[in-house]
Scaffold this motif. Structure first.
Motif, PDB file in Angstrom:
ATOM      1  N   SER A  80       3.506 -10.405  -2.870  1.00 28.79           N
ATOM      2  CA  SER A  80       2.305  -9.895  -2.206  1.00 28.79           C
ATOM      3  C   SER A  80       1.025 -10.558  -2.713  1.00 28.79           C
ATOM      4  CB  SER A  80       2.207  -8.383  -2.404  1.00 28.79           C
ATOM      5  OG  SER A  80       2.031  -8.077  -3.775  1.00 28.79           O
ATOM      6  N   ALA A  81       1.169 -11.605  -3.505  1.00 26.42           N
ATOM      7  CA  ALA A  81      -0.011 -12.291  -4.057  1.00 26.42           C
ATOM      8  C   ALA A  81      -0.725 -13.068  -2.960  1.00 26.42           C
ATOM      9  CB  ALA A  81       0.413 -13.248  -5.164  1.00 26.42           C
ATOM     10  N   PRO A  82      -2.047 -13.107  -3.000  1.00 23.60           N
ATOM     11  CA  PRO A  82      -2.803 -13.921  -2.043  1.00 23.60           C
ATOM     12  C   PRO A  82      -2.490 -15.408  -2.232  1.00 23.60           C
ATOM     13  CG  PRO A  82      -4.258 -12.435  -3.266  1.00 23.60           C
ATOM     14  CD  PRO A  82      -2.904 -12.349  -3.885  1.00 23.60           C
ATOM     15  N   ALA A  83      -2.745 -16.175  -1.208  1.00 25.53           N
ATOM     16  CA  ALA A  83      -2.463 -17.611  -1.265  1.00 25.53           C
ATOM     17  C   ALA A  83      -3.245 -18.247  -2.410  1.00 25.53           C
ATOM     18  CB  ALA A  83      -2.845 -18.269   0.057  1.00 25.53           C
ATOM     19  N   GLY A  84      -2.558 -19.097  -3.164  1.00 28.05           N
ATOM     20  CA  GLY A  84      -3.192 -19.798  -4.271  1.00 28.05           C
ATOM     21  C   GLY A  84      -3.134 -19.062  -5.593  1.00 28.05           C
ATOM     22  N   GLU A  85      -2.769 -17.790  -5.595  1.00 30.66           N
ATOM     23  CA  GLU A  85      -2.685 -17.021  -6.832  1.00 30.66           C
ATOM     24  C   GLU A  85      -1.228 -16.957  -7.272  1.00 30.66           C
ATOM     25  OE1 GLU A  85      -3.471 -12.481  -8.342  1.00 30.66           O
ATOM     26  OE2 GLU A  85      -4.783 -13.299  -6.795  1.00 30.66           O
ATOM     27  N   ASP A  86      -0.982 -17.268  -8.526  1.00 25.95           N
ATOM     28  CA  ASP A  86       0.373 -17.282  -9.064  1.00 25.95           C
ATOM     29  C   ASP A  86       0.577 -16.041  -9.928  1.00 25.95           C
ATOM     30  OD1 ASP A  86       2.933 -18.216  -9.535  1.00 25.95           O
ATOM     31  OD2 ASP A  86       2.315 -19.336 -11.332  1.00 25.95           O
ATOM     32  N   ARG A  87       1.547 -15.207  -9.564  1.00 21.82           N
ATOM     33  CA  ARG A  87       1.853 -13.998 -10.318  1.00 21.82           C
ATOM     34  C   ARG A  87       3.273 -14.074 -10.851  1.00 21.82           C
ATOM     35  NH1 ARG A  87      -0.304  -9.163  -6.336  1.00 21.82           N
ATOM     36  NH2 ARG A  87      -2.493  -9.715  -6.398  1.00 21.82           N
ATOM     37  N   GLN A  88       3.496 -13.406 -11.947  1.00 23.77           N
ATOM     38  CA  GLN A  88       4.838 -13.334 -12.505  1.00 23.77           C
ATOM     39  C   GLN A  88       5.626 -12.242 -11.783  1.00 23.77           C
ATOM     40  OE1 GLN A  88       4.651 -12.690 -16.677  1.00 23.77           O
ATOM     41  NE2 GLN A  88       3.694 -14.661 -17.114  1.00 23.77           N
ATOM     42  N   ASP A  89       6.933 -12.415 -11.736  1.00 26.12           N
ATOM     43  CA  ASP A  89       7.809 -11.437 -11.093  1.00 26.12           C
ATOM     44  C   ASP A  89       8.137 -10.328 -12.093  1.00 26.12           C
ATOM     45  OD1 ASP A  89       9.412 -10.178  -9.274  1.00 26.12           O
ATOM     46  OD2 ASP A  89      11.130 -11.496  -9.586  1.00 26.12           O
ATOM     47  N   LEU A  90       7.272  -9.296 -12.149  1.00 21.09           N
ATOM     48  CA  LEU A  90       7.437  -8.223 -13.129  1.00 21.09           C
ATOM     49  C   LEU A  90       7.635  -6.850 -12.505  1.00 21.09           C
ATOM     50  CD1 LEU A  90       4.649  -9.240 -15.672  1.00 21.09           C
ATOM     51  CD2 LEU A  90       7.101  -9.674 -15.835  1.00 21.09           C
ATOM     52  N   VAL A  91       7.248  -6.687 -11.234  1.00 22.72           N
ATOM     53  CA  VAL A  91       7.268  -5.369 -10.608  1.00 22.72           C
ATOM     54  C   VAL A  91       7.851  -5.483  -9.203  1.00 22.72           C
ATOM     55  CG1 VAL A  91       5.848  -3.437  -9.825  1.00 22.72           C
ATOM     56  CG2 VAL A  91       5.224  -4.653 -11.899  1.00 22.72           C
ATOM     57  N   LYS A  92       8.741  -4.544  -8.853  1.00 21.10           N
ATOM     58  CA  LYS A  92       9.263  -4.429  -7.496  1.00 21.10           C
ATOM     59  C   LYS A  92       8.973  -3.023  -7.002  1.00 21.10           C
ATOM     60  CE  LYS A  92      13.045  -7.720  -7.792  1.00 21.10           C
ATOM     61  NZ  LYS A  92      14.502  -7.916  -7.715  1.00 21.10           N
ATOM     62  N   GLN A  93       8.598  -2.948  -5.731  1.00 16.78           N
ATOM     63  CA  GLN A  93       8.352  -1.650  -5.115  1.00 16.78           C
ATOM     64  C   GLN A  93       9.472  -1.372  -4.129  1.00 16.78           C
ATOM     65  OE1 GLN A  93       4.571  -1.126  -3.200  1.00 16.78           O
ATOM     66  NE2 GLN A  93       4.985   0.995  -2.684  1.00 16.78           N
ATOM     67  N   ILE A  94      10.137  -0.231  -4.290  1.00 15.47           N
ATOM     68  CA  ILE A  94      11.215   0.184  -3.403  1.00 15.47           C
ATOM     69  C   ILE A  94      10.671   1.277  -2.500  1.00 15.47           C
ATOM     70  CG2 ILE A  94      13.526   1.173  -3.279  1.00 15.47           C
ATOM     71  CD1 ILE A  94      12.672  -0.227  -6.534  1.00 15.47           C
ATOM     72  N   ASN A  95      10.773   1.067  -1.194  1.00 13.81           N
ATOM     73  CA  ASN A  95      10.302   2.038  -0.209  1.00 13.81           C
ATOM     74  C   ASN A  95      11.507   2.558   0.568  1.00 13.81           C
ATOM     75  OD1 ASN A  95       7.588   1.348  -0.814  1.00 13.81           O
ATOM     76  ND2 ASN A  95       7.772  -0.404   0.542  1.00 13.81           N
ATOM     77  N   ILE A  96      11.662   3.868   0.622  1.00 12.58           N
ATOM     78  CA  ILE A  96      12.702   4.489   1.447  1.00 12.58           C
ATOM     79  C   ILE A  96      12.002   5.460   2.385  1.00 12.58           C
ATOM     80  CG2 ILE A  96      14.766   5.922   1.503  1.00 12.58           C
ATOM     81  CD1 ILE A  96      15.456   4.891  -1.264  1.00 12.58           C
ATOM     82  N   THR A  97      12.299   5.324   3.673  1.00  9.50           N
ATOM     83  CA  THR A  97      11.671   6.166   4.686  1.00  9.50           C
ATOM     84  C   THR A  97      12.749   6.856   5.506  1.00  9.50           C
ATOM     85  OG1 THR A  97       9.821   4.635   4.817  1.00  9.50           O
ATOM     86  CG2 THR A  97      10.051   6.206   6.613  1.00  9.50           C
ATOM     87  N   VAL A  98      12.642   8.165   5.625  1.00 12.95           N
ATOM     88  CA  VAL A  98      13.561   8.952   6.444  1.00 12.95           C
ATOM     89  C   VAL A  98      12.759   9.499   7.622  1.00 12.95           C
ATOM     90  CG1 VAL A  98      15.037  10.988   6.526  1.00 12.95           C
ATOM     91  CG2 VAL A  98      14.966   9.595   4.462  1.00 12.95           C
TER      92      VAL A  98
END
Length: 142
Positions: free
Chosen positions: A104-122
């Motif tokens: 989800s980082a904006p173009a040109g910004e480098d972020r480390q892979d440290l967080v994942k968001q899990i979305n569950i919708t019923v």
């Protein structure tokens, strides 16, 4: 001349009684219907939250790298959430997605892979009204 004595109920008394009975019966039936709908929604929320809690507890036990959309779908199937909520049984759906903070980082910004968001919708329908119940969880690399 003889006075007439009042005997029995007049037509106005009977009609008034029927009208009052009809109105009060309608109000009581409406209240019972609203109670039924509220109880049904409460029970559905209870089952959904219970299954989602089970899913999120299993996600906590998995390693960070193993958490993907396919793995979350597998855990959802194991928890039984799809048994309660499916389109063929009761026109409800369960959807999930896993997004990385890095993606989800904006173009040109480098972020480390440290967080994942899990979305569950019923999504489910009760009394003709569709209700969406989204729940999110964050998985952090340890």
């Amino acid at each position: 001349m003889k006075n007439k004595k009042e005997r029995g109920a007049s037509l106005i008394d009977v009609v008034s009684g029927i009208i009052i009975f009809t109105i009060s019966t309608g109000v009581v039936i409406s209240m019972y219907y609203q109670i039924y709908v509220t109880m049904a929604k409460t029970k559905i929320h209870q089952v959904a939250i219970s299954c989602m809690t089970d899913v999120f507890e299993k996600i906590d036990l998995e390693s960070y790298e193993a958490i993907t959309t396919d793995e979350v779908n597998k855990i959802i199937n194991e928890s039984g959430l799809n048994n309660y909520f499916n389109s063929s049984k009761n026109e409800s759906t369960v959807t999930c997605s896993v997004t990385s903070y890095k993606d989800s980082a904006p173009a040109g910004e480098d972020r480390q892979d440290l967080v994942k968001q899990i979305n569950i919708t019923v999504k489910y329908t009760v009394a003709g009204k569709t209700t969406t119940l989204p729940i999110n969880k964050i998985k952090i690399r340890e």
